[in-house]
Scaffold this active site. Structure first.
Site: not given
Lengths: 415, 415
Positions: B13, B145-146, B300
């Site tokens: 992602g 981003i996690d 985001q």
């Protein structure tokens, strides 16, 4: 000693520029030789009815940088309300209260910053002033991300929202182009009755990206079958199709496009999905490619960190102009902006009679929408482009934008 | 003439920092005395299987400003894929293809920038290299981003997403504080299994706003009744309650909190509403105040216009370090970052054995969540704060951020 004071208030939905107009009113009052104190009523006209005020002149006197800080703070520094005054022939009580407050505070001009509903308040207060032979000047200052106020070329708040929408579409296009699989991304944009903000998604287009590839505005009746045909056709030449759609699209019978009819949530409520979600399911069902919907939601009206400098500057001038017009005797009017030229972009400021504005709405002209109803024309693009120009320098502290302290709004206990 | 080339690819992602790591790999290769050409494979490992490459050294040679442009462009300049390699004992064919491509392009080091799944690819290619006695260095460069990769203090891409989330919460708080009526706003944030990004919403808090007033992470079993009690209690002291909630919250039995069970759309599909939407309905039903849910969605992970400078700088260094480690003989490893101190924030770079990282995930430690399960501790706040520091200067053109042309990704016709 008799004073010559002004009162300002804000009303309706938030924008990024509404505080800039407030800053303009304060700045002009402070600079003015005619006026003494600039008061702000909290939460729109309800703050007058409840006698909740800030002495804005005093606040700025203590720290003159505050005008710039207010200018770049999102939403309403004075708070807002959604309060419709009754017709004074039916109930004159709130009018008597308001004008008695004007007298108490020695107000000679009242400025109301807002959209269509707020201009209804300006009209009613103007009419009441006339009826009682009051000399108090009542002037509206426009704001709305919807850009749907009549008699003005465009409205403060719209350009910044348009910049946010176009930037988001550009960034979402980068996000979708990475996969070598066919996909459809549907972005739902605010503007229930007017398509100006959805149209501004077209500003995201550049030499390497034609996103959004399809644009649907509420001004054109939405046909689900035609939509599916449009998407299928686009998918033949584009792997990753991006669709910009207004939250307010309706079918030829005027019914909103939503999946609400049959959907129920866990509590048995009809669940009103938005237009984007509905089209997501439609694409999944009818085309079967990877599909996602994105609702930009309130961020498009409060993202001060990417405001349009043109928008904030014009909002500031319109605040100042309101004070200037009032001091010249204008009343029962709204400040308007007239575009003289697109390139170079030049405007001038004027005022228009409030009764031609209140409760009217300006749609996107059909001649600015292509005949297929799925794109905008070059004329509309050229109209939009100047409004998003320029960036506002925001101060950051600890990694985040610094905005004005608004604890006077939310720490206050309920009356 | 024998060359010593490197190959880099991106997978999984998008984030805002993954191109900064790519820029680091290119910059280090160009500066390196050991390596000749830096090739990029398009769409991850599938680009190697399909022989689709860019000569990145050549691109940068023609215009050296491109490294900075790539650094601040969202998503993947090289495109991405979600492609899981088979075990080579079951099917060695793709491995033979990949290593034959390495030989053809005279690759001596391969860098794969990605998250957990991509590190699985790094592990498999490393194991295969060992099996066939290949000397090619295989190194992973983290991004997600996690923030859920093991063995590293944090991951590139996370800090920028955290900055976007915190900024959005701050701006949404201004948007909600304007009305003098009780309201609840639920903001749904990405991170299905790890709550790091949802936790970063707490960075929005300041001296005038405690938003988000409640925070729910997937690491704690979600109890709907307790949630309603929490909101009711908060509403006693706060007019406008803001709730940050992870998309991945689950009940004590591990079921996702969603309204999907009974809802059906117009096509008869079970309609899986997100956690935010579900809690919106719950508040409407059980408390009855004004309520709205906002899903921040893909923005985001792609909003380069408000990236964290710390994040982009660290991502760049990690790209450079990958090249340095490879040239020193390191393989079957991932670049990691070690935090030496919070204040002043200092880090050092190292590498860790890939088999301890691939297919593992790092959750928020329970001791960093308050005992009520609706807030984070000061320790977690202090861990997060340095990661969003600093702003990246983005060039604007015609009112919009200027990013790298990625037409090589989406104009290419399907194979």
């Amino acid at each position: 000693m008799t004073q010559n004071n002004v009162l300002v208030a804000q009303s309706g939905g938030p924008t990024v520029a509404i505080n800039s107009s407030l800053a303009g009113v304060i700045a002009a009052t402070v600079e003015s030789k005619k006026y003494d104190i600039c008061y702000g009523a909290l939460n729109g006209v309800t703050g007058i009815l409840d006698e909740r005020y800030l002495n804005l002149s005093q606040i700025v006197e203590q720290d003159s940088t505050i005008i710039d800080q207010i200018k770049s703070t999102p939403a309403m520094y004075l708070g807002s309300c959604r309060h419709k005054l009754p017709n004074f022939d039916d109930d004159s009580h709130p009018y008597e209260q308001i004008f008695s407050q004007f007298e108490k505070l020695q107000i000679s001009a009242f400025f109301y910053i807002g959209g269509n509903d707020s201009m209804d308040t300006v009209l009613k207060l103007s009419d009441y002033a006339k009826k009682i032979n009051s000399n108090i000047r009542i002037i509206g200052i426009p704001k709305t991300i919807d850009n749907d106020l009549c008699m003005t070329d465009h409205t403060p708040g719209f350009g910044s929202a348009a910049k946010y929408v176009a930037t988001s579409i550009l960034e979402i296009s980068h996000d979708t182009y990475i996969y070598k699989v066919k996909s459809v991304t549907i972005v739902e944009i605010m503007g229930r009755d007017a398509g100006w903000l959805t149209a501004s998604s077209a500003l995201a287009r550049n030499k390497y990206s034609m996103a959004p590839h399809l644009i649907y505005l509420p001004e054109v009746a939405f046909d689900k079958e035609q939509f599916i045909e449009d998407v299928k056709k686009q998918l033949k030449t584009t792997n990753n199709v991006i669709v910009a759609v207004s939250e307010g699209i309706r079918d030829k019978d005027g019914n909103y496009i939503s999946a609400g009819e049959t959907a129920e949530d866990t509590f048995g409520h009809a669940q009103l999905s938005g237009a984007g979600k509905t089209l997501e399911y439609l694409v999944k069902e009818q085309i079967g490619v990877k599909v996602r919907s994105v609702e930009i939601n309130v961020l498009q009206r409060c993202a001060s960190h990417i405001a349009s400098k043109t928008d904030l500057d014009e909002a500031f001038v319109q605040g100042k102009k309101a004070v200037e017009f009032a001091s010249n005797g204008v009343t029962a009017a709204m400040v308007v902006i007239k575009r003289l030229s697109n390139d170079p972009y030049t405007v001038e400021y004027d005022y228009a009679v409030i009764k031609n504005i209140a409760n009217e709405a300006k749609s996107v002209p059909v001649e600015w929408i292509n005949k297929e109803g799925n794109n905008i024309t070059k004329e509309l693009f050229n109209y939009l482009l100047p409004l998003i120009q320029g960036e506002v320098s925001i101060k950051y502290s600890n990694g985040l934008p610094t905005y004005m302290d608004v604890s006077h709004l939310h720490k206050r206990s309920e009356k």
